[in-house]
Structures are given as C-alpha cells and as structure tokens.
Design a protein around this motif. Structure first.
Motif, mmCIF file in Angstrom:
data_model
loop_
_atom_site.group_PDB
_atom_site.id
_atom_site.type_symbol
_atom_site.label_atom_id
_atom_site.label_comp_id
_atom_site.label_asym_id
_atom_site.label_seq_id
_atom_site.Cartn_x
_atom_site.Cartn_y
_atom_site.Cartn_z
ATOM 1 N N ASP A 1 0.792 -1.278 0.004
ATOM 2 C CA ASP A 1 -0.077 0.052 0.131
ATOM 3 C C ASP A 1 0.918 1.430 -0.034
ATOM 4 O OD1 ASP A 1 -2.205 -1.731 0.479
ATOM 5 O OD2 ASP A 1 -2.148 -1.512 2.546
ATOM 6 N N ILE A 2 2.203 1.221 0.043
ATOM 7 C CA ILE A 2 2.987 2.418 0.315
ATOM 8 C C ILE A 2 3.505 2.687 -1.137
ATOM 9 C CG2 ILE A 2 5.074 3.185 1.403
ATOM 10 C CD1 ILE A 2 3.011 2.976 3.388
ATOM 11 N N LYS A 3 3.574 3.997 -1.107
ATOM 12 C CA LYS A 3 4.122 4.402 -2.436
ATOM 13 C C LYS A 3 5.555 5.575 -1.818
ATOM 14 C CE LYS A 3 3.639 6.412 -7.019
ATOM 15 N NZ LYS A 3 4.709 7.420 -6.796
ATOM 16 N N LEU A 4 6.686 5.450 -2.073
ATOM 17 C CA LEU A 4 7.535 6.386 -1.729
ATOM 18 C C LEU A 4 7.711 7.538 -2.523
ATOM 19 C CD1 LEU A 4 10.548 4.064 -0.447
ATOM 20 C CD2 LEU A 4 8.601 4.956 0.710
ATOM 21 N N GLU A 5 7.763 8.656 -2.067
ATOM 22 C CA GLU A 5 7.733 9.856 -2.971
ATOM 23 C C GLU A 5 9.427 10.519 -2.619
ATOM 24 O OE1 GLU A 5 5.404 11.109 -4.634
ATOM 25 O OE2 GLU A 5 3.823 10.028 -4.059
ATOM 26 N N TRP A 6 10.010 10.828 -3.647
ATOM 27 C CA TRP A 6 11.330 11.654 -3.453
ATOM 28 C C TRP A 6 11.409 12.560 -3.940
ATOM 29 C CZ3 TRP A 6 14.394 8.303 -0.786
ATOM 30 C CH2 TRP A 6 13.852 7.073 -0.705
ATOM 31 N N ASP A 7 12.242 13.757 -3.314
ATOM 32 C CA ASP A 7 12.593 14.952 -3.663
ATOM 33 C C ASP A 7 13.648 14.459 -4.973
ATOM 34 O OD1 ASP A 7 14.207 17.484 -4.126
ATOM 35 O OD2 ASP A 7 13.842 17.793 -1.901
ATOM 36 N N LYS A 8 13.378 15.105 -6.104
ATOM 37 C CA LYS A 8 14.153 15.135 -7.381
ATOM 38 C C LYS A 8 15.517 15.739 -7.416
ATOM 39 C CE LYS A 8 10.822 13.845 -10.921
ATOM 40 N NZ LYS A 8 9.686 13.638 -9.788
ATOM 41 N N ARG A 9 15.755 16.458 -6.330
ATOM 42 C CA ARG A 9 17.013 17.168 -6.321
ATOM 43 C C ARG A 9 18.080 15.898 -5.791
ATOM 44 N NH1 ARG A 9 16.001 22.158 -2.564
ATOM 45 N NH2 ARG A 9 14.799 20.571 -1.637
ATOM 46 N N THR A 10 19.410 16.342 -5.940
ATOM 47 C CA THR A 10 20.505 15.669 -5.185
ATOM 48 C C THR A 10 20.999 15.998 -4.116
ATOM 49 O OG1 THR A 10 21.213 15.451 -7.842
ATOM 50 C CG2 THR A 10 22.884 14.760 -6.080
ATOM 51 N N ALA A 11 21.320 14.803 -3.153
ATOM 52 C CA ALA A 11 21.878 14.931 -1.948
ATOM 53 C C ALA A 11 23.144 14.338 -1.858
ATOM 54 C CB ALA A 11 20.971 14.418 -1.025
ATOM 55 N N VAL A 12 24.155 15.180 -1.028
ATOM 56 C CA VAL A 12 25.378 14.797 -0.860
ATOM 57 C C VAL A 12 25.732 14.810 0.562
ATOM 58 C CG1 VAL A 12 27.951 15.553 -1.078
ATOM 59 C CG2 VAL A 12 26.247 15.493 -3.078
ATOM 60 N N CYS A 13 26.428 13.722 1.156
ATOM 61 C CA CYS A 13 26.933 13.736 2.388
ATOM 62 C C CYS A 13 28.595 13.711 2.588
ATOM 63 C CB CYS A 13 26.417 12.581 3.335
ATOM 64 S SG CYS A 13 26.979 12.238 4.834
ATOM 65 N N VAL A 14 29.059 14.655 3.425
ATOM 66 C CA VAL A 14 30.588 14.477 3.627
ATOM 67 C C VAL A 14 30.653 14.308 4.981
ATOM 68 C CG1 VAL A 14 32.729 16.076 3.350
ATOM 69 C CG2 VAL A 14 30.714 16.564 1.610
ATOM 70 N N VAL A 15 31.620 13.184 4.836
ATOM 71 C CA VAL A 15 32.003 12.715 6.485
ATOM 72 C C VAL A 15 32.925 13.473 6.971
ATOM 73 C CG1 VAL A 15 32.678 10.778 7.655
ATOM 74 C CG2 VAL A 15 30.913 10.419 6.255
ATOM 75 N N MET A 16 32.922 14.018 7.979
ATOM 76 C CA MET A 16 34.194 14.653 8.696
ATOM 77 C C MET A 16 34.459 13.779 9.856
ATOM 78 S SD MET A 16 32.766 18.585 8.969
ATOM 79 C CE MET A 16 34.293 19.306 9.201
#
Ligand code: GLY
Length: 313
Positions: free
Chosen positions: A207-222
């Motif tokens: 029953d679940i449909k996932l909705e996504w932000d079309k933009r790109t995400a980046v994670c930098v580990v410190m």
C-alpha cells in the motif's frame, strides 16, 4: 542455491586444495576468511604469490582464528560499486533511492578502506533499467529465498553491489541501513518514515508508495585524524551553531558527545554534513559550504565527495 549473481567462487577447508585451485586460475584473485574478521579478512591478490600468502595467513598462521577455518576464493570483479537499499515486509520489496559511497579514506580513492567517507543520492550508475535488473535478479529473489528457507525477513535489506560489465553482482548483504548512504537517501525521502516502518511490521508494504525529492543530496563525512586507524577523542568542535540554520543542510552526528554544553569528537567518523541541491554540482557546493564552517583540531575529510557522480553526468 538461488542463483543470485555473485562473483564465481569456491569454498575450501584445506590450504593445499585451495592452492591447487588458485593455481588453475588467473590472478587477480580474492581470498576471504569465511567467518567474521572485523573487516580485515579479505585479500585482493594481484599475483599467485600473494594468493598463496593470503591462504597461508588465514589457514596456516590462523591470523583470524576459527574465522579462517573455511576460506573462499573468488573471481575478482571490476566495475563501479553501488549500494542498493530496499524495505521489505517479507512479501513485497520497495526500493529506496539509489546511492553510492566513497570507501577509501583519501581523495581519488586512495588509502585504506573505511566505513564510508561520503555518499550521494541518486547514483547515476543505477539507471531505471539497472534498477529493474537489480530488483528482478537480486532483491526479489533474495527476499523470496529467505521466505522459502523459513526465515521471512522484514526490515531494510542492503545489497552492496558491483555493477560489472555483465550485470550487477552481490558483494555483500547487510540487514540494516547504510552509513553514510542513508543520510543523503533520507534527505530526499518525502514519505513519512514511520508510516513505512509500520507498514513493514504489519505486512502492508504494497500500500506504500515512496515519494522522492528530485534534487541530489550529498553527504561529506568529517572524521578524526588517524581514522580508520587509531585516533584521539575529545576535540572541541566549532561552527555547529553557524550551520544550524543553513537552508537545505542537515548535520548528522555520528561520533560526538555533549559535555558542559559543548560538542566534542567521540569517534572515527564524527559528522555527516549533508546538503541537497539542484543537480550534483550544486549539492556538492552546498555541502562543502557547511563543511568549511566546521572545525576541530585534526579534522579530516575528503574534498572530492560526489566528483565521481559529477563526472558521469
Ligand atoms: N557504507 C557502507 C556500509 O554501510 O556498510
């Protein structure tokens, strides 16, 4: 047993038989201790001498104790690695947005492997047709296989993949989210995660449909100086207040501790500074704008997170 694509391999409990087999194959070969070895039980062997040495270290010198009683000799796979995560309630499999992490500690993928020095989502290598292939050849058969073994699995299934020339191959499975892949993936997820978790538990994932932000995400580990080797803890972190209200930026704490109202480092990977932006280049820029405001004595981070994705655009 279920024909889920992996590297070609054979299992051995005898060092001489393992060497006989290795000799009949062209290096590079991969030699692995079959048990848990704190992430150190895998040897990539560019020559036959190195393959023999790895077999001796694991089976004869018993460097990993009983974990090396059985070894696996595998075909070496080349290609690009990607992380493929999916929710499952044991019946249905719902893929999350694609992601890739950067495993080596230094720029240009140099230095030792880490848990991940950064990640981005989406991963350009997981095209819609590749996603279909991974679902049909790997994720769905794996979930069905666990069910038919009487071990129905509910939760997050994480496949570490090598996207090889002849298709995707499984390097590893984890029964958890990926770190740091989850930070950019969840920055993009618009659906309420509690609804998804509840549907997984109650067997209503269809029953679940996932909705996504079309933009790109980046994670930098410190990270702490010295990670993934020895490192010191207790360094005062500055700049967190400055980035707190930055738009489209979230700083995920991983190895920190709050003492007398001040954040101190308390682990190898300390912060996952994550930003979202229109396209990979903008997301990278936003993430590093935040990273540059944060500091502590001995801070280390890679300067090229996301560059691989930007090049493949
Ligand atoms: N980033 C790799 C992992 O979570 O296993």
């Amino acid at each position: 047993k279920y024909n889920i694509p992996t590297a070609g391999y054979k299992v051995f409990t005898n060092a001489d038989e393992a060497k006989d087999y290795a000799e009949k194959h062209h290096p590079p070969l991969v030699v692995k201790a079959d048990g848990l070895a704190a992430g150190k039980g895998v040897f990539i062997c560019p020559s036959m001498d190195e393959a023999f040495l790895a077999i001796d270290i694991i089976m004869n010198q018993k460097a990993f104790g009983e974990a090396g009683d059985r070894i696996i000799i595998e075909e070496f796979l080349s290609g690009e690695e990607a992380s493929f995560l999916a929710f499952t309630d044991g019946e249905d499999v719902l893929p999350l947005a694609s992601a890739q992490d950067h495993k080596r500690v230094y720029e240009n993928d140099e230095g030792p492997n880490t848990g991940g020095m950064g990640a981005y989502s989406p991963a350009p290598i997981i095209t819609p047709s590749m996603q279909k292939k991974v679902m049909n050849e790997i994720m769905i058969p794996t979930v069905n296989a666990m069910k038919s073994e009487g071990r129905t699995f509910k939760g997050v299934l994480y496949a570490g993949l090598m996207i090889a020339k002849n298709g995707p191959k499984v390097l590893e499975f984890n029964a958890r989210f990926g770190d740091p892949e989850t930070q950019p993936i969840l920055m993009r997820m618009r659906t309420d995660i509690v609804d998804v978790f509840t549907a997984v538990i109650e067997g209503r994932l269809k029953d679940i449909k996932l909705e996504w932000d079309k933009r790109t995400a980046v994670c930098v580990v410190m990270a702490s100086e010295g990670y993934p080797g020895d490192y010191e803890k207790g360094k005062a972190i500055t700049g967190l207040e400055e980035v707190k209200d930055m738009k489209d930026v979230v700083v995920f704490h991983a190895g920190t501790i709050l003492e007398d109202g001040k954040f101190l480092t308390n682990g190898g990977r300390v912060l996952g500074v994550t930003a979202i932006g229109q396209g990979i280049k903008r997301a990278i820029k936003n993430a590093y704008k935040a990273v540059e405001k944060i500091d502590w004595d001995g801070v280390h981070y890679r300067k090229d997170i996301g560059a691989k994705a930007a090049r493949s655009r």
